[in-house]
Design a protein around this motif. Structure first.
Motif, PDB file in Angstrom:
ATOM      1  N   PHE A 208       0.819  -1.269   0.036  1.00  0.00           N
ATOM      2  CA  PHE A 208       0.013   0.004   0.133  1.00  0.00           C
ATOM      3  C   PHE A 208       0.718   1.378   0.029  1.00  0.00           C
ATOM      4  O   PHE A 208       0.547   2.282  -0.462  1.00  0.00           O
ATOM      5  N   MET A 209       2.243   1.263   0.427  1.00  0.00           N
ATOM      6  CA  MET A 209       2.867   2.317   0.371  1.00  0.00           C
ATOM      7  C   MET A 209       3.397   2.733  -0.964  1.00  0.00           C
ATOM      8  O   MET A 209       3.226   3.859  -1.237  1.00  0.00           O
ATOM      9  N   TYR A 210       3.418   1.768  -1.838  1.00  0.00           N
ATOM     10  CA  TYR A 210       3.652   1.933  -3.280  1.00  0.00           C
ATOM     11  C   TYR A 210       2.205   2.421  -4.091  1.00  0.00           C
ATOM     12  O   TYR A 210       2.229   3.430  -4.553  1.00  0.00           O
ATOM     13  N   ALA A 211       1.076   1.578  -3.569  1.00  0.00           N
ATOM     14  CA  ALA A 211      -0.117   2.181  -4.008  1.00  0.00           C
ATOM     15  C   ALA A 211      -0.544   3.748  -3.508  1.00  0.00           C
ATOM     16  O   ALA A 211      -1.321   4.204  -4.397  1.00  0.00           O
ATOM     17  N   SER A 212       0.067   4.182  -2.544  1.00  0.00           N
ATOM     18  CA  SER A 212      -0.368   5.434  -2.036  1.00  0.00           C
ATOM     19  C   SER A 212       0.253   6.469  -3.145  1.00  0.00           C
ATOM     20  O   SER A 212      -0.212   7.424  -3.358  1.00  0.00           O
ATOM     21  N   VAL A 213       1.473   6.187  -3.460  1.00  0.00           N
ATOM     22  CA  VAL A 213       2.010   6.941  -4.748  1.00  0.00           C
ATOM     23  C   VAL A 213       1.133   6.876  -6.032  1.00  0.00           C
ATOM     24  O   VAL A 213       0.756   7.965  -6.242  1.00  0.00           O
ATOM     25  N   ALA A 214       0.716   5.916  -6.304  1.00  0.00           N
ATOM     26  CA  ALA A 214      -0.286   5.820  -7.517  1.00  0.00           C
ATOM     27  C   ALA A 214      -1.624   6.598  -7.263  1.00  0.00           C
ATOM     28  O   ALA A 214      -2.178   7.028  -7.987  1.00  0.00           O
ATOM     29  N   SER A 215      -2.171   6.271  -5.760  1.00  0.00           N
ATOM     30  CA  SER A 215      -3.484   7.286  -5.527  1.00  0.00           C
ATOM     31  C   SER A 215      -2.981   8.375  -5.787  1.00  0.00           C
ATOM     32  O   SER A 215      -4.254   9.280  -6.003  1.00  0.00           O
ATOM     33  N   TYR A 216      -2.149   9.188  -5.207  1.00  0.00           N
ATOM     34  CA  TYR A 216      -1.742  10.484  -5.315  1.00  0.00           C
ATOM     35  C   TYR A 216      -1.775  10.922  -6.705  1.00  0.00           C
ATOM     36  O   TYR A 216      -2.313  11.868  -7.148  1.00  0.00           O
ATOM     37  N   MET A 217      -1.255  10.163  -7.497  1.00  0.00           N
ATOM     38  CA  MET A 217      -1.023  10.485  -9.044  1.00  0.00           C
ATOM     39  C   MET A 217      -2.614  10.448  -9.566  1.00  0.00           C
ATOM     40  O   MET A 217      -2.740  11.350 -10.404  1.00  0.00           O
ATOM     41  N   CYS A 218      -3.151   9.477  -9.463  1.00  0.00           N
ATOM     42  CA  CYS A 218      -4.708   9.547 -10.092  1.00  0.00           C
ATOM     43  C   CYS A 218      -5.670  10.463  -9.553  1.00  0.00           C
ATOM     44  O   CYS A 218      -6.268  11.214 -10.298  1.00  0.00           O
ATOM     45  N   GLN A 219      -5.304  10.885  -8.143  1.00  0.00           N
ATOM     46  CA  GLN A 219      -6.090  11.925  -7.658  1.00  0.00           C
ATOM     47  C   GLN A 219      -5.687  13.313  -8.151  1.00  0.00           C
ATOM     48  O   GLN A 219      -6.470  14.135  -8.647  1.00  0.00           O
TER      49      GLN A 219
END
Length: 239
Positions: A94-105
Motif C-alpha cells: 500500500f505504500m507504493y499504492a499510495s503514490v499511485a493514489s496521489y497520481m490518480c487523484q
C-alpha cells in the motif's frame, strides 16, 4: 485532497508507533487501516473503480519488489505480524499504492494534460527496463544513471499542464518526476523514523536515509507515472 491516502498511512504509522494496539500486531493494524481507508474512499466517491484498479496493480508491483528486496537484505521489517509473507508485511504494497493514489487523484483534481508525450513503443520498454534494474543490479552492473540520461533525452520536450482554481500552469515533466521523488524520499525518512521498515544502518539507532535513494524514487516514480499515463491514454481512446 490528492494526498489523503498517503497522509492516512503516515498518521497510522505515527499513532501505532506510540500506542499499543490490543489484539493486533502493529503491521496487521496498519494493513487493516489501509483497507478501511481504501473502502471509504471508494464508497464516498473519492476514488473511482478505474483508480482502484490502478492502486491494486501498484500494490502487486510494490509487494513483488518488497519480497525481492527483503530477501536480498536491502531492508527489513523486524516486527511480528500475522500478515507477513516471507518476512514482508502485506501492508507494504500500500505504500507504493499510495503514490499511485496521489497520481490518480492529482490527475483528476488538477486536470492534468500531457504535451509531447513519447510514443508507446518508447515509454513502455523504458519503464520495464527501469523496473527490472531494481532486481538485476544485485547481480550485474547498475544502469540507473544510464537510464536517467535516456529519460532526460526521451522526456526533454514533454511537459504537464495543470490547473489550480482558475490558474493554468505547466511544468517540465522531468522536473515533476524529480520533485515527486524528492518528497517521497522525505516521506521515506518519516516512515523509517516511525518504524515502517528498517535499513541495515538503522538497526541500532535511526539515521537519515541516504540521499542517493532519491535517484531510486525518481526512477520508481517514472515507472508509476508511465503506467498511469498509458492507462489514461487507453481509456481516452476507448471513449
Amino acid at each position: 485532497m490528492s494526498c489523503i491516502f498517503p497522509v492516512a498511512i503516515f498518521a497510522t504509522l505515527a499513532v501505532s508507533n506510540v500506542i499499543d494496539i490490543p489484539f493486533l500486531y502493529r503491521y496487521d493494524f496498519i494493513l487493516l487501516i489501509c483497507l478501511i481507508v481504501q473502502l471509504l474512499m471508494f464508497r464516498t466517491g473519492m476514488e473511482t473503480v478505474d483508480e482502484l484498479k490502478v492502486i491494486g496493480v501498484f500494490h502487486i508491483i510494490g509487494l513483488t519488489l518488497e519480497l525481492y528486496k527483503v530477501h536480498m537484505g536491502s531492508w527489513a521489517y523486524p516486527e511480528e505480524a500475522w500478515t507477513k509473507v516471507f518476512g514482508v508485511p502485506l501492508y507494504s504494497g500500500f505504500m507504493y499504492a499510495s503514490v499511485a493514489s496521489y497520481m490518480c487523484q492529482a490527475w483528476r483534481r488538477l486536470h492534468l494534460n500531457l504535451r509531447e508525450w513519447p510514443v508507446f513503443l518508447i515509454t513502455v520498454p523504458l519503464g520495464a527496463m527501469i523496473y527490472l534494474n531494481f532486481f538485476t543490479h544485485h547481480f550485474i552492473f547498475d544502469i540507473r544513471w544510464i537510464l536517467m540520461i535516456i529519460l532526460v533525452v526521451v522526456f526533454i520536450r514533454t511537459y504537464v499542464e495543470f490547473q489550480v482554481d482558475d490558474l493554468k500552469l505547466k511544468m517540465p515533466l522531468v522536473l515533476s518526476f524529480f520533485l515527486i521523488g524528492f518528497f517521497v524520499w522525505i516521506a521515506e525518512n518519516i516512515s523509517t523514523l516511525f518504524g515502517a521498515w528498517q535499513y541495515p544502518n538503522q538497526g541500532e539507532a535511526w539515521e537519515i536515509v541516504h540521499i542517493g535513494k532519491i535517484s531510486s524514487w525518481f526512477l520508481l516514480v517514472i515507472v508509476s507515472f508511465i503506467i498511469v499515463a498509458q492507462l489514461k491514454h487507453i481509456k481516452e481512446r476507448k471513449v
